[in-house]
Design an enzyme around this catalytic site. Structure first.
Site, mmCIF file in Angstrom:
data_model
loop_
_atom_site.group_PDB
_atom_site.id
_atom_site.type_symbol
_atom_site.label_atom_id
_atom_site.label_comp_id
_atom_site.label_asym_id
_atom_site.label_seq_id
_atom_site.Cartn_x
_atom_site.Cartn_y
_atom_site.Cartn_z
ATOM 1 N N LYS A 201 0.835 -1.200 0.000
ATOM 2 C CA LYS A 201 0.000 0.000 0.000
ATOM 3 C C LYS A 201 0.874 1.256 0.000
ATOM 4 O O LYS A 201 1.945 1.271 0.611
ATOM 5 C CB LYS A 201 -0.880 -0.040 1.247
ATOM 6 N N SER B 265 -9.621 1.471 3.224
ATOM 7 C CA SER B 265 -8.807 2.340 2.391
ATOM 8 C C SER B 265 -7.803 1.600 1.510
ATOM 9 O O SER B 265 -7.216 2.180 0.615
ATOM 10 C CB SER B 265 -8.044 3.328 3.289
ATOM 11 N N SER C 93 -9.858 -1.303 7.016
ATOM 12 C CA SER C 93 -9.263 -1.041 5.709
ATOM 13 C C SER C 93 -8.608 -2.227 5.020
ATOM 14 O O SER C 93 -8.239 -2.118 3.851
ATOM 15 C CB SER C 93 -8.240 0.099 5.820
#
Length: 455
Positions: A79, A157, A181
């Site tokens: 990420k 997210s 997330s």
């Protein structure tokens, strides 16, 4: 030959010489580069040259009998929240466009690299990880694999990580989970997402959202894959890997009469009921229990909650310097965190400790709690253009997952929808520091659900 679906299958093919790290990296990079695919939105930076160099090195080390682990050569993504030495960490935002390169790699990433995983690049995310929708106006919004003709939200997210795993752009992705997330995008993209007990994986080198609630977890295609990645990141790789428990030995609980089951989309309710029936048919004992303390969590958060308040503390300086570069919706959510008093914050900490202790006592007899990961299947991206719908859908998507971040419980989302249906996640939540036991339970549940979810 078809690409292996899991880390264990890939490791076996690599060990037998039927697959090479270079072949796997090239295939993943080709999918990322495919203009008809989601690679351009799922990744904010593709590190193709470095990935191929690493893959060649892993193949050479394996040929010499010096592979650093069975997983050496398997491609993954990380990420855009984690430090990589020599690479700016922009956390999905243009507000950090001028960020200097990181001096060192985040421990969670470094541990995976030491095991020989091949990092393909940095995946897209909600700006500063502060939403469950997956929308990013700066880099585009990668689409859930379900119904791409409509264009549906991937969840956030860790949006790019989930889409990358679902589309074969690497066999796993590294994400973060502050309110859901990892689990939420896994549910909306039909993969597996894991949130550990927060302290088990080092959070240094990950751009913070809420230091109280932040945790680092993987997204992959099976519970066993997540267990491998978690063990490496937690420094527990020397321990014997978890194995599935007999399903008939499982004692599971459904928190009855709680807000976790309000406003469920009919497809979510049907998939959840079907999964519960399947587990019971396989011999699991499932009990509906009262867990009234869950209703106290929204009340405890009413003065502002940890996330907005701690995010405001993290962002005060940057907002003054570059507030105009933020996604306005994210900026507004962070700014609301400035209104919490110190007394309210201390009261929230006390409330959390009390609620955690009470729920731990009520659930100690069970291997895991069961509920849907989210109340919704993937909503259309167009639905959140409206401001009120943006907030309503965001709250519904995050509602169930965030409860267990508040409680600091380990938690995993498994796909439980039938082939062709909209993706739905079944969330299993274990005890604080019960990560290994939860993996054993989740792997057993996954086996029982396989007949439902097999394509």
């Amino acid at each position: 030959m078809p690409e292996p679906a899991t880390l264990c299958a890939a490791a076996e093919e690599l060990a037998r010489g039927r697959l090479s790290a270079v072949t796997m990296a090239e295939a993943a990079l080709a999918r990322i580069a495919d203009p008809a695919g989601e690679g351009a939105r799922a990744f904010v930076a593709v590190q193709a040259e470095q990935a191929l160099v690493t893959a060649r090195a892993m193949d050479a080390m394996r040929a010499a009998g010096r592979a650093p682990s069975p997983w050496a050569g398997i491609p993954i993504s990380i990420k855009d929240l984690f430090d990589q030495a020599g690479v700016p960490n922009r956390a999905g935002s243009t507000a950090l466009a001028d960020a200097p390169p990181a001096r060192r790699t985040a421990p969670a990433v470094a541990r995976l690299e030491r095991a020989g995983f091949v990092v393909l690049g940095r995946t897209n995310m909600v700006e500063f990880a502060f939403s469950g929708l997956g929308v990013n106006p700066h880099h585009g919004t990668p689409l859930s694999p379900f119904d791409r003709a409509t264009g549906r939200l991937p969840g956030g997210s860790s949006s790019g990580a989930a889409v990358a795993v679902a589309d074969g752009m690497g066999l796993a992705g590294l994400g973060s989970d502050t309110g859901g997330s990892c689990r939420l995008p896994a549910a909306l993209c039909g993969v597996v997402g894991y949130k550990p007990t927060a302290h088990r994986v080092p959070r240094e080198g990950a751009f913070p959202l809420s230091p109280t609630l932040d945790s680092i977890g993987p997204l992959a295609r099976s519970a066993a894959c997540c267990a491998v990645l978690h063990a490496l990141m937690a420094g527990e790789e020397a321990e014997a890997p978890p194995v599935p428990r007999p399903v008939a030995s499982l004692s599971l609980a459904i928190p009855d009469d709680t807000y976790l089951f309000e406003s469920l989309e009919p497809a979510v309710a049907a998939a959840f009921d079907r999964a519960v029936a399947r587990l019971e048919a396989a011999g699991a004992r499932i009990t509906r229990i009262a867990l009234p303390e869950l209703a106290e969590i929204p009340q405890a958060n009413a003065t502002g909650g940890f996330v907005a308040t701690e995010a405001y503390a993290v962002h005060r300086s940057l907002m003054r310097q570059a507030g105009g570069r933020y996604d306005p919706r994210i900026l507004a959510r962070i700014q609301r965190g400035g209104g919490m008093s110190a007394a309210d914050y201390l009261a929230l900490r006390d409330d959390r400790a009390r609620i955690m202790a009470a729920t731990a006592a009520r659930t100690a007899a069970y291997d895991a709690l069961l509920c849907p990961t989210t109340a919704l299947t993937p909503p259309p991206v167009s639905a959140v253009a409206d401001e009120m719908e943006y907030h309503r859908i965001n709250m519904l998507l995050l509602r169930n997952t965030s409860a267990f971040n508040f409680l600091d419980r380990c938690s995993i989302s498994l796909p439980c929808h039938a082939p062709g249906e909209a993706p739905v996640g079944l969330m299993l939540t274990g005890a604080r520091d019960g990560d290994r036991a939860l993996f054993e339970t989740a792997m057993a549940a996954e086996e029982a659900l396989r007949a439902v979810t097999a394509a």
